[in-house]
Design a protein around this motif. Structure first.
Motif, PDB file in Angstrom:
ATOM      1  N   LEU A   1       0.819  -1.218   0.000  1.00  0.00           N
ATOM      2  CA  LEU A   1       0.000   0.000   0.000  1.00  0.00           C
ATOM      3  C   LEU A   1       0.851   1.265   0.000  1.00  0.00           C
ATOM      4  N   GLY A   2       2.060   1.177   0.514  1.00  0.00           N
ATOM      5  CA  GLY A   2       2.884   2.362   0.704  1.00  0.00           C
ATOM      6  C   GLY A   2       2.679   2.907   2.100  1.00  0.00           C
ATOM      7  N   PRO A   3       3.694   3.577   2.663  1.00  0.00           N
ATOM      8  CA  PRO A   3       3.622   3.998   4.064  1.00  0.00           C
ATOM      9  C   PRO A   3       2.562   5.044   4.352  1.00  0.00           C
ATOM     10  N   ARG A   4       2.311   5.954   3.425  1.00  0.00           N
ATOM     11  CA  ARG A   4       1.319   6.982   3.715  1.00  0.00           C
ATOM     12  C   ARG A   4      -0.074   6.388   3.847  1.00  0.00           C
ATOM     13  N   MET A   5      -0.477   5.523   2.907  1.00  0.00           N
ATOM     14  CA  MET A   5      -1.795   4.923   2.981  1.00  0.00           C
ATOM     15  C   MET A   5      -1.900   3.971   4.169  1.00  0.00           C
ATOM     16  N   THR A   6      -0.815   3.278   4.479  1.00  0.00           N
ATOM     17  CA  THR A   6      -0.826   2.387   5.630  1.00  0.00           C
ATOM     18  C   THR A   6      -1.025   3.181   6.917  1.00  0.00           C
ATOM     19  N   LEU A   7      -0.350   4.327   7.045  1.00  0.00           N
ATOM     20  CA  LEU A   7      -0.554   5.194   8.202  1.00  0.00           C
ATOM     21  C   LEU A   7      -1.990   5.707   8.260  1.00  0.00           C
ATOM     22  N   PHE A   8      -2.521   6.095   7.107  1.00  0.00           N
ATOM     23  CA  PHE A   8      -3.866   6.656   7.045  1.00  0.00           C
ATOM     24  C   PHE A   8      -4.913   5.640   7.500  1.00  0.00           C
ATOM     25  N   VAL A   9      -4.823   4.437   6.984  1.00  0.00           N
ATOM     26  CA  VAL A   9      -5.779   3.393   7.369  1.00  0.00           C
ATOM     27  C   VAL A   9      -5.608   3.037   8.843  1.00  0.00           C
ATOM     28  N   GLY A  10      -4.361   2.934   9.280  1.00  0.00           N
ATOM     29  CA  GLY A  10      -4.111   2.502  10.647  1.00  0.00           C
ATOM     30  C   GLY A  10      -4.552   3.482  11.708  1.00  0.00           C
ATOM     31  N   SER A  11      -4.609   4.766  11.379  1.00  0.00           N
ATOM     32  CA  SER A  11      -4.880   5.781  12.400  1.00  0.00           C
ATOM     33  C   SER A  11      -6.339   5.829  12.844  1.00  0.00           C
ATOM     34  N   PHE A  12      -7.264   5.364  12.018  1.00  0.00           N
ATOM     35  CA  PHE A  12      -8.678   5.523  12.345  1.00  0.00           C
ATOM     36  C   PHE A  12      -9.137   4.639  13.502  1.00  0.00           C
ATOM     37  N   GLY A  13      -8.464   3.542  13.742  1.00  0.00           N
ATOM     38  CA  GLY A  13      -8.867   2.676  14.836  1.00  0.00           C
ATOM     39  C   GLY A  13      -8.782   3.348  16.193  1.00  0.00           C
ATOM     40  N   TYR A  14      -7.898   4.334  16.321  1.00  0.00           N
ATOM     41  CA  TYR A  14      -7.728   5.000  17.607  1.00  0.00           C
ATOM     42  C   TYR A  14      -8.940   5.847  17.977  1.00  0.00           C
ATOM     43  N   ALA A  15      -9.537   6.526  16.996  1.00  0.00           N
ATOM     44  CA  ALA A  15     -10.736   7.314  17.270  1.00  0.00           C
ATOM     45  C   ALA A  15     -11.895   6.405  17.681  1.00  0.00           C
TER      46      ALA A  15
ATOM     47  N   LEU B   1      -2.067  11.925   4.696  1.00  0.00           N
ATOM     48  CA  LEU B   1      -2.410  12.314   3.329  1.00  0.00           C
ATOM     49  C   LEU B   1      -1.567  13.484   2.842  1.00  0.00           C
ATOM     50  N   PHE B   2      -0.963  14.221   3.764  1.00  0.00           N
ATOM     51  CA  PHE B   2      -0.182  15.409   3.405  1.00  0.00           C
ATOM     52  C   PHE B   2       1.323  15.180   3.563  1.00  0.00           C
ATOM     53  N   MET B   3       1.718  13.958   3.862  1.00  0.00           N
ATOM     54  CA  MET B   3       3.148  13.664   4.002  1.00  0.00           C
ATOM     55  C   MET B   3       3.771  13.395   2.635  1.00  0.00           C
ATOM     56  N   ALA B   4       5.085  13.553   2.553  1.00  0.00           N
ATOM     57  CA  ALA B   4       5.808  13.381   1.292  1.00  0.00           C
ATOM     58  C   ALA B   4       5.958  11.906   0.955  1.00  0.00           C
ATOM     59  N   ASN B   5       5.990  11.639  -0.347  1.00  0.00           N
ATOM     60  CA  ASN B   5       6.301  10.297  -0.819  1.00  0.00           C
ATOM     61  C   ASN B   5       7.792  10.049  -0.626  1.00  0.00           C
ATOM     62  N   PRO B   6       8.177   8.963   0.046  1.00  0.00           N
ATOM     63  CA  PRO B   6       9.613   8.709   0.258  1.00  0.00           C
ATOM     64  C   PRO B   6      10.408   8.638  -1.042  1.00  0.00           C
ATOM     65  N   ASP B   7       9.750   8.277  -2.170  1.00  0.00           N
ATOM     66  CA  ASP B   7      10.437   8.226  -3.457  1.00  0.00           C
ATOM     67  C   ASP B   7      11.089   9.556  -3.824  1.00  0.00           C
ATOM     68  N   LYS B   8      10.510  10.654  -3.336  1.00  0.00           N
ATOM     69  CA  LYS B   8      10.953  11.984  -3.746  1.00  0.00           C
ATOM     70  C   LYS B   8      11.881  12.635  -2.718  1.00  0.00           C
ATOM     71  N   MET B   9      12.296  11.865  -1.741  1.00  0.00           N
ATOM     72  CA  MET B   9      13.095  12.432  -0.653  1.00  0.00           C
ATOM     73  C   MET B   9      14.576  12.107  -0.807  1.00  0.00           C
ATOM     74  N   VAL B  10      15.415  13.051  -0.375  1.00  0.00           N
ATOM     75  CA  VAL B  10      16.867  12.889  -0.368  1.00  0.00           C
ATOM     76  C   VAL B  10      17.352  13.104   1.055  1.00  0.00           C
ATOM     77  N   ARG B  11      18.199  12.190   1.529  1.00  0.00           N
ATOM     78  CA  ARG B  11      18.742  12.329   2.871  1.00  0.00           C
ATOM     79  C   ARG B  11      19.666  13.541   2.960  1.00  0.00           C
ATOM     80  N   THR B  12      20.065  13.885   4.169  1.00  0.00           N
ATOM     81  CA  THR B  12      20.901  15.068   4.370  1.00  0.00           C
ATOM     82  C   THR B  12      22.301  14.892   3.802  1.00  0.00           C
TER      83      THR B  12
END
Length: 490
Positions: A123-137, A241-252
């Motif tokens: 699913l990718g980390p952003r969607m996995t985070l999004f789905v996973g967060s709703f159980g807490y509410a 939903l507003f986090m960056a895609n890791p594909d587009k990130m460069v480390r320091t």
């Protein structure tokens, strides 16, 4: 881009970023480059350094920005769950429903987390985070329901099952991202940043509970506390939903964050086995994983809820999560003291954990032997913040918070020392949360069936010591000063 002129062979442009291509010399060491990046390792391979974007785009895609956003997801979701759980009994009078709900939660969590690494990579980390967060509410809302309708305990238990499934997804995605963003010499710092923000959720939640219940004569929290928690948790659920895609990130250091692969489900399930086969020494961390949530039952239900009224429970909860921030940052800074060899830092962290385990549990033993379930019934007289004995008891709770954050931070750091590939780290994080939750399911159920407090306390102490002893072979044989290329990927 700077580099040794004798090594530079060409320049290309990919993905919109200028790239320097380097061909390492025959020396196995790449002096000057941190090994957490993707450039360390095999001397026969070329590696690339990417230009980082500037301006607002550079700020948004910066690893520090993203780990802060990740921290706020967990601030508002599991952070507030922790604030609720830290009150003992979920803020209720009787701990039975809470203990059964937690047992169900962690039982389903254990199953979900075992396969969550595979789901995260698909699913990718952003969607996995999004789905996973709703159980807490949903879970927090169930306590509002039972606060209004006292016979709705079954709904709380069902909500615990839902949260177990969602939490397995959220924490596996979190572990993968948190360990993939930094370079190798930044991992302790990134874990500390995340853990501090995450624990602010517990601090804010505990502050809300303390403010609303400071003058309460009841022994449970008000409806307004649960409503406020639900609103904040809903806000946190949309952050992924507003986090960056890791594909587009460069480390320091100019290296790209490794993108989690997207193979078939069959391949990903096979990957769980491959992760164990290629890194079998991770098994020596399993007892440490198993113990890492076990102590919450005694701390929250059998100490905080058992001994204190709601005002004292709320204040205890506040200082507990504040101490977690101090603990996580402190141990993270120690583990990132790169002027010392990484093996030395690993053994230093291990030694500090052992010292804190002994201090906390010797101290707690003298308190635990003074009360039992029979002597401290749920509706009985409880300790208040104005009582003379309260000061010593609250300082013990502060040390419990320090130990918890140091234990969790060190466990993540040890996993991060084994690889930098987010797909492989997703499996490790999945193993961590699965085994951790299996232990928690058992001990929460033991509390629900009223196992003596002393038995639960002693089991906590013994398991923590066992976790440290079993981790020693892994530290000795597996923790090296640099992560080799063969450790990067499956």
């Amino acid at each position: 881009m700077s580099g040794n002129p004798a090594e530079k062979r060409g320049r290309d442009s990919g993905g919109g970023n200028a790239v320097d291509t380097f061909y390492p010399p025959s020396s196995p060491a790449l002096a000057g480059y941190p090994s957490g990046s993707s450039i360390a390792g095999d001397s026969a391979s070329a590696y690339h350094l990417y230009d980082r974007p500037g301006g607002l785009r550079g700020f948004f895609y910066h690893p520090y920005t993203q780990v802060v956003l990740l921290g706020f997801v967990c601030f508002m979701c599991p952070g507030l769950f922790n604030a609720l759980n830290g009150l003992g009994a979920g803020g209720q009078v009787d701990s039975t429903t809470s203990a059964n709900a937690n047992s169900t939660l962690y039982a389903t969590f254990a199953v979900a987390a075992f396969f969550a690494g595979s789901i995260n990579n698909v699913l990718g980390p952003r969607m996995t985070l999004f789905v996973g967060s709703f159980g807490y509410a949903i879970y927090i809302g169930s306590y509002l329901v039972v606060n209004i309708h006292s016979n709705a305990g079954g709904f709380v238990i069902a909500a615990g099952a839902v949260l177990g499934l969602c939490g397995g997804l959220l924490w596996t995605a979190q572990g993968s991202l948190m360990l993939a963003y930094p370079t190798e010499d930044q991992k302790g710092k990134f874990i500390g940043i995340f853990w501090s923000i995450f624990n602010l959720g517990g601090v804010v939640g505990a502050s809300v509970s303390l403010g609303q219940n400071f003058h309460s004569e009841a022994n449970r929290v008000s409806n307004g506390t649960y409503i406020g928690f639900m609103a904040l948790t809903g806000m946190g659920a949309v952050i992924p939903l507003f986090m960056a895609n890791p594909d587009k990130m460069v480390r320091t250091d100019g290296t790209k964050v490794t993108t989690p692969r997207q193979p078939s489900w069959k391949t990903e399930i096979w990957g769980l086995y491959v992760a164990l086969r290629t890194d079998p020494l991770v098994v020596f961390l399993f007892p440490m994983f198993f113990a890492s949530n076990w102590f919450y039952t005694w701390q929250f239900n059998d100490y905080n809820a058992a001994l204190f009224n709601i005002r004292a429970r709320s204040l205890n909860n506040l200082v507990y999560w504040l101490s977690q921030i101090v603990g996580s940052v402190s141990i993270g800074l120690l583990l990132d003291q790169y002027r010392f060899p990484r093996r030395i830092r690993a053994f230093a962290g291990w030694s500090i954990l052992l010292i804190f385990v002994m201090i906390v549990h010797i101290w707690a033993f003298f308190y635990q032997r003074t009360y039992t379930r029979a002597s401290m019934p749920p509706g009985g007289q409880k300790m208040d913040i104005h009582d003379k004995a309260y000061v010593g008891h609250v300082f013990l709770y502060i040390f419990c918070g320090l130990l918890d954050s140091m234990w969790q931070t060190t466990a993540y750091w040890m996993m991060g020392a084994m690889s930098n590939d987010p797909a492989k780290l997703a499996y490790f994080a999945g193993f961590y949360k699965s085994i951790q939750s299996a232990g928690a399911a058992g001990i929460w159920r033991a509390d629900a069936v009223k196992i003596p407090y002393m038995n639960i306390f002693l089991s906590t102490w013994i398991l923590l010591i066992a976790g440290l002893v079993f981790s020693l072979p892994m530290i000795h044989f597996r923790v090296r000063d640099h992560t080799d290329t063969e450790d990067e990927v499956l």
